[in-house]
Design a protein around this motif. Sequence first.
Motif, PDB file in Angstrom:
ATOM      1  N   ALA B  14       0.815  -1.230   0.000  1.00  0.00           N
ATOM      2  CA  ALA B  14       0.000   0.000   0.000  1.00  0.00           C
ATOM      3  C   ALA B  14       0.841   1.270   0.000  1.00  0.00           C
ATOM      4  CB  ALA B  14      -0.909  -0.009   1.234  1.00  0.00           C
ATOM      5  N   ARG B  15       2.157   1.143   0.055  1.00  0.00           N
ATOM      6  CA  ARG B  15       3.019   2.326   0.232  1.00  0.00           C
ATOM      7  C   ARG B  15       2.705   3.448  -0.758  1.00  0.00           C
ATOM      8  NH1 ARG B  15       9.201   1.205   1.981  1.00  0.00           N
ATOM      9  NH2 ARG B  15       9.640   2.984   0.655  1.00  0.00           N
ATOM     10  N   PRO B  16       2.408   4.631  -0.253  1.00  0.00           N
ATOM     11  CA  PRO B  16       2.212   5.780  -1.154  1.00  0.00           C
ATOM     12  C   PRO B  16       3.561   6.178  -1.774  1.00  0.00           C
ATOM     13  CG  PRO B  16       1.426   6.250   1.086  1.00  0.00           C
ATOM     14  CD  PRO B  16       2.228   4.993   1.149  1.00  0.00           C
ATOM     15  N   PRO B  17       3.542   7.013  -2.814  1.00  0.00           N
ATOM     16  CA  PRO B  17       4.798   7.458  -3.424  1.00  0.00           C
ATOM     17  C   PRO B  17       5.726   8.069  -2.371  1.00  0.00           C
ATOM     18  CG  PRO B  17       2.899   8.265  -4.664  1.00  0.00           C
ATOM     19  CD  PRO B  17       2.359   7.597  -3.445  1.00  0.00           C
ATOM     20  N   ALA B  18       7.023   7.793  -2.478  1.00  0.00           N
ATOM     21  CA  ALA B  18       7.973   8.198  -1.444  1.00  0.00           C
ATOM     22  C   ALA B  18       8.036   9.715  -1.287  1.00  0.00           C
ATOM     23  CB  ALA B  18       9.358   7.653  -1.777  1.00  0.00           C
ATOM     24  N   VAL B  19       7.991  10.157  -0.035  1.00  0.00           N
ATOM     25  CA  VAL B  19       8.178  11.568   0.310  1.00  0.00           C
ATOM     26  C   VAL B  19       9.477  11.648   1.111  1.00  0.00           C
ATOM     27  CG1 VAL B  19       7.238  13.515   1.640  1.00  0.00           C
ATOM     28  CG2 VAL B  19       5.682  12.003   0.373  1.00  0.00           C
ATOM     29  N   ALA B  20      10.339  12.619   0.778  1.00  0.00           N
ATOM     30  CA  ALA B  20      11.648  12.730   1.438  1.00  0.00           C
ATOM     31  C   ALA B  20      11.490  13.141   2.897  1.00  0.00           C
ATOM     32  CB  ALA B  20      12.512  13.737   0.706  1.00  0.00           C
TER      33      ALA B  20
END
Lengths: 470, 188
Positions: B14-20
């Motif tokens: 389910a991981r959303p797009p990576a945020v730094a």
Amino acid sequence: MSRTLTVLDSAPVDHAANAAAFNENEARVDWHNESLGLMRAKRDRAVEQVPEWEALRAVASSIKEHTLSHLDEYLTMFEAAAIANGAKVHWARDAEEHNRIVHHILVEGRVQYLVKSKSMLTEECHLNAYLEERGIDVVDTDLGERIVQLRKEPPSHIVMPASHLTKEEIGETFAEHLGTAVGLSDPTELTAAARIHLRERFLRAHAAMTGVNFAIAETGGVVVCTNEGNADLGMALAPIHIASMGIEKLVPGPAELAVFLRVLARSATGQRVTVYTSHVHRPEVGQALHIIIVDNGRTEQLGRPDFWRSLKCIRCGACMNTCPVYRRSGGYSYGATVPGPIGSILSPGIDLRKYAALPFASTLCGSCTAVCPVKIDLDAQLYRWRQIVVDAGLADGFKTVAANVGARVLSNRRWLHGGGAIIRIIMKLIPMNVMRRLSGSWGKTRDLPVPPGESFSSWYRANRPAKGPP
Amino acid sequence: MSSRDVILAAVRAARPPAVARPDVSMLRGATVDLAANFTAACVVAAAEVVTSVRADLDSLIAAAYAANGRQVSAMSTTSEGVTRPHSFSDTDVFVCEAVIGVAENGAVWLPLSRLRYRAALFLATNVIVVLDRARIVNDMHEAYRVVNVAEEEFGVFVSGPSKTADIEQALVIGAHGAKSLTILLLDE
């Protein structure tokens, strides 16, 4: 997205009917609206004193988005650190598994008396009923939660569980259960009575349960924020501490924790920080520390591109205190563990059919979004849920018909002009008190406008200047 | 598969797009008079602040609660002995020394080693916290840079006496914990 939604069999919540019932007592609605408005005002005063507030919100939001987008890594990091610290870590897929784990720990520890501090997660899991059916004596120790527990009611607000009750009603409850004088309603004296009553429960408890405000991945510690000191009395006295947390409670490290502690209390009650911000990293000698990590639908919400940001919530309650609908419909009108705007974007993900009405329990004014310390786009998510509810065929029948008629009329020039003319005639012919009834719930407390003689278009045709603006 | 593995697999799927990871090091409020800000924040949190010098510590404590019931001090050279935490339930005054104070909110950091008797902090009716005036930091960002919160079993930021507003939002001091908190702000 709708394919991942669970549509369970359960009676749908009729928010409008519940709100109408709450509104039968006008004085009470005014009182409720004003007392929550006071909390909003306190929040505003606290926020105004922090010049970097908007920067804090932006960073708080990015930290949560970062953590949620690396959540598997942070969960395993937290688990490893917590185990190294000497905590026992448990994982629960759903409410049933969570409750079973708690009960198992209590049976193993031969616990008869359990004290709990406030935890919306255990409310969500209906833990109290589960344990009581199995012979455990469960006492909620947050004052507001104890009040509603004695009354056999659920909390109506996530920060102030008894904010729907007047001091006179609480006085009656205490007279019945704690033996205070009949007619006593002074908050200071009632609190003093509760202090004596609960002190005795703290001293006899075999185990203490707390929620978790923040879990620190790098250090494996859990942070619990309270004003009353009830979580600490439980943790410091009982030999067993069980901390239950949703998977979304993680923050990367202590530096990030600082950001949330600066925004949480200011947003919740207008305090600069809660009275007690307790950090539990290791059990003391002779104590056991259990941490239960719970999913219960959160991974599903994480997988929804339009709604995963709802998991950024730190449960401050600011969106409730500012919401014009919550303030005038009360926490119970939502029929969900978490009421108000945040509840209305979380609950449909748990059971779309049951909570189909909640995304409509909003004016979409956006006040919730404006005060949210982690910048959840609550109004946009409410609007998106409405579309999903309509597409699933779960919208209120009258609204569907009205919206379809509206769409048809507004998209056709002839229908629009013809319809306008007809309505102007009808409004002139039918008396206002009949019209008001025909206008549905909108007209219950409002007068309809006096219809103009002609439409703007026809007025403009007759009055427009020959060429160009004057 | 264990519940742990099921949950972790579901999270991965389910991981959303990576945020730094954002930089939080630049967050700090403007530093002004730390002791004055700390004192003002304590007043807001309903704590009392007494400013003095360390040489007067004993007389200050005596003056605050002269011969008033059971006194437990984590600063005392003698020990209360190994007892159940419950034995502190009749404590009238608990005295301990904080590691730091935080100017923005009046909170003091009290780790287990400074409390010695953790339960006494919450069971005592009145709490006196000693704080070295040179140990005040500006805000929570600085507090977490100065203190390692994971060092000990337990540590707590305390800001004022225990309070509640659960009955009609009326503020009541002294819910379950201390009914009064006095900070002795001392110069060495």
